[in-house]
Design a protein around this motif. Structure first.
Motif, mmCIF file in Angstrom:
data_model
loop_
_atom_site.group_PDB
_atom_site.id
_atom_site.type_symbol
_atom_site.label_atom_id
_atom_site.label_comp_id
_atom_site.label_asym_id
_atom_site.label_seq_id
_atom_site.Cartn_x
_atom_site.Cartn_y
_atom_site.Cartn_z
ATOM 1 N N ASN A 210 1.065 -4.270 7.156
ATOM 2 C CA ASN A 210 -0.335 -4.571 6.859
ATOM 3 C C ASN A 210 -0.924 -3.504 5.946
ATOM 4 O O ASN A 210 -0.272 -2.490 5.639
ATOM 5 C CB ASN A 210 -1.149 -4.686 8.154
ATOM 6 C CG ASN A 210 -0.959 -3.478 9.059
ATOM 7 O OD1 ASN A 210 -1.154 -2.339 8.641
ATOM 8 N ND2 ASN A 210 -0.549 -3.729 10.299
ATOM 9 N N LYS A 211 -2.152 -3.737 5.548
ATOM 10 C CA LYS A 211 -2.826 -2.837 4.607
ATOM 11 C C LYS A 211 -3.001 -1.443 5.200
ATOM 12 O O LYS A 211 -2.860 -0.438 4.494
ATOM 13 C CB LYS A 211 -4.179 -3.426 4.215
ATOM 14 C CG LYS A 211 -4.919 -2.632 3.158
ATOM 15 C CD LYS A 211 -6.216 -3.326 2.773
ATOM 16 C CE LYS A 211 -6.963 -2.530 1.693
ATOM 17 N NZ LYS A 211 -8.235 -3.198 1.316
ATOM 18 N N GLN B 175 1.063 -6.100 -2.740
ATOM 19 C CA GLN B 175 0.908 -7.032 -1.630
ATOM 20 C C GLN B 175 1.465 -8.396 -2.037
ATOM 21 O O GLN B 175 1.187 -8.909 -3.111
ATOM 22 C CB GLN B 175 -0.557 -7.184 -1.244
ATOM 23 C CG GLN B 175 -0.767 -8.134 -0.057
ATOM 24 C CD GLN B 175 -2.235 -8.414 0.200
ATOM 25 O OE1 GLN B 175 -3.089 -8.115 -0.621
ATOM 26 N NE2 GLN B 175 -2.534 -8.990 1.362
ATOM 27 N N ASN C 15 2.633 -12.143 0.130
ATOM 28 C CA ASN C 15 2.878 -12.907 1.360
ATOM 29 C C ASN C 15 2.510 -12.101 2.617
ATOM 30 O O ASN C 15 3.261 -12.057 3.599
ATOM 31 C CB ASN C 15 4.345 -13.332 1.439
ATOM 32 C CG ASN C 15 4.746 -14.218 0.275
ATOM 33 O OD1 ASN C 15 3.921 -14.968 -0.251
ATOM 34 N ND2 ASN C 15 5.997 -14.125 -0.141
ATOM 35 N N ASN C 16 1.361 -11.446 2.553
ATOM 36 C CA ASN C 16 0.854 -10.654 3.685
ATOM 37 C C ASN C 16 1.752 -9.484 4.058
ATOM 38 O O ASN C 16 1.671 -8.952 5.169
ATOM 39 C CB ASN C 16 0.650 -11.546 4.915
ATOM 40 C CG ASN C 16 -0.435 -12.587 4.691
ATOM 41 O OD1 ASN C 16 -1.471 -12.286 4.111
ATOM 42 N ND2 ASN C 16 -0.190 -13.817 5.133
ATOM 43 N N LYS C 17 2.623 -9.089 3.149
ATOM 44 C CA LYS C 17 3.442 -7.890 3.348
ATOM 45 C C LYS C 17 3.208 -6.942 2.186
ATOM 46 O O LYS C 17 2.829 -7.352 1.093
ATOM 47 C CB LYS C 17 4.923 -8.259 3.454
ATOM 48 C CG LYS C 17 5.268 -9.036 4.724
ATOM 49 C CD LYS C 17 6.762 -9.268 4.831
ATOM 50 C CE LYS C 17 7.101 -10.027 6.113
ATOM 51 N NZ LYS C 17 8.558 -10.273 6.249
ATOM 52 N N TRP C 18 3.453 -5.685 2.464
ATOM 53 C CA TRP C 18 3.176 -4.664 1.461
ATOM 54 C C TRP C 18 4.430 -3.837 1.195
ATOM 55 O O TRP C 18 5.213 -3.558 2.097
ATOM 56 C CB TRP C 18 2.072 -3.721 1.944
ATOM 57 C CG TRP C 18 0.734 -4.366 2.103
ATOM 58 C CD1 TRP C 18 0.328 -5.191 3.113
ATOM 59 C CD2 TRP C 18 -0.387 -4.227 1.230
ATOM 60 N NE1 TRP C 18 -0.966 -5.587 2.940
ATOM 61 C CE2 TRP C 18 -1.445 -5.006 1.786
ATOM 62 C CE3 TRP C 18 -0.616 -3.534 0.053
ATOM 63 C CZ2 TRP C 18 -2.690 -5.090 1.187
ATOM 64 C CZ3 TRP C 18 -1.860 -3.613 -0.534
ATOM 65 C CH2 TRP C 18 -2.878 -4.390 0.024
#
Length: 284
Positions: free
Chosen positions: A59-60, A93, A95-98
């Motif tokens: 996550n962020k 970022q 697909n909601n991955k970092w």
């Protein structure tokens, strides 16, 4: 350097990675480190930089925490007298991955200290080892005396330095080693997520505290550097390096001096090779 264009390239690379596609048309893979992959872009605009990819942030917040810790670590070791390679971080970022790409100035392979010492006499190798010890000891000595509960770790290995004239430049910033009140601040899960889960679980729960603890102790970090001279095919001079390192260390009252022995160095290296080879074989 065009940051927007670079970021667009990195986003497309991340898309290919998640789709399982090859990105060899865009990147050359220069090497696989213990924690990151080292890449160069096949584009004249970006010929003066290399990239180190740090996966996988859930996550962020994890991403922001890493960036903060990295920048804090770099600023601290610079304050303590180290020259650090020009470095910036680009978070991506998808697909909601970092992921984070560490962007650094590119150095010639022949200027990396581990390459230079292969062509150097025993006396010259010791000069470089002593220079590394001189630069590194400020970090460990201050950690003993800090009042804010913050301890800094440091990896002295010769492969982490570039020779620049009479000085050295440090470039291994991907694993910022900081403890606060005894607690490791680096989220090691970020690195273990790229490892086959049984090995990752063992590494996270058992090996990582053991491995990282060495880098918070001046003597053990120096032992790690000396032992890894075997990796650079310098085994024939290690006995001489040990003798000189013992003479150097015994004059440091704060460093809890205990002599190195050839047996200790050999055993440490064999153990270290086994642990890291097991870890790297488990990487996805």
């Amino acid at each position: 350097m065009d940051d927007d264009e670079l970021k667009e390239i990195l986003i497309n690379i991340e898309k290919d990675i998640y789709k399982g596609k090859s990105f060899s048309k865009v990147f050359n893979v220069l090497g696989f480190g213990e924690t990151t992959s080292v890449l160069e872009i096949k584009n004249e605009k970006f010929k003066d930089i290399v990239l180190k990819r740090v996966p996988f942030f859930k996550n962020k917040k994890e991403c922001e925490d890493y960036i903060y810790l990295h920048n804090f670590y770099v600023s601290e070791i610079q304050r303590l007298g180290l020259r650090v390679a020009k470095t910036s971080l680009i978070p991506i970022q998808l697909n909601n991955k970092w992921s984070i790409y560490i962007v650094q100035e590119k150095f010639k392979k022949e200027d990396v200290l581990s390459e230079i010492i292969k062509k150097s006499s025993s006396e010259k190798v010791w000069e470089y080892v002593k220079k590394v010890l001189d630069l590194s000891q400020n970090i460990f000595r201050e950690s003993i005396n800090r009042k804010d509960g913050c301890n800094m770790g440091f990896d002295m290995q010769v492969e982490n330095w570039v020779v620049d004239g009479d000085g050295l430049i440090y470039f291994d910033t991907a694993t910022p080693l900081v403890k606060k009140n005894g607690k490791e601040q680096l989220n090691l899960n970020v690195f273990f997520r790229s490892v086959w889960w049984p090995i990752g679980f063992v590494a996270e729960k058992i090996l990582s505290p053991f491995l990282l603890s060495d880098y918070y102790d001046f003597r053990k970090s120096a032992l790690d550097m000396i032992a890894n001279l075997y990796k650079e095919e310098m085994g024939d001079i290690i006995k001489d390096i040990i003798k000189k390192a013992n003479s150097y260390m015994k004059n440091l009252e704060w460093a809890n001096y205990r002599p190195f022995s050839l047996l200790e160095v050999k055993l440490y290296y064999k153990q270290n090779v086994f642990v890291w080879e097991t870890y790297l074989k488990g990487k996805k």
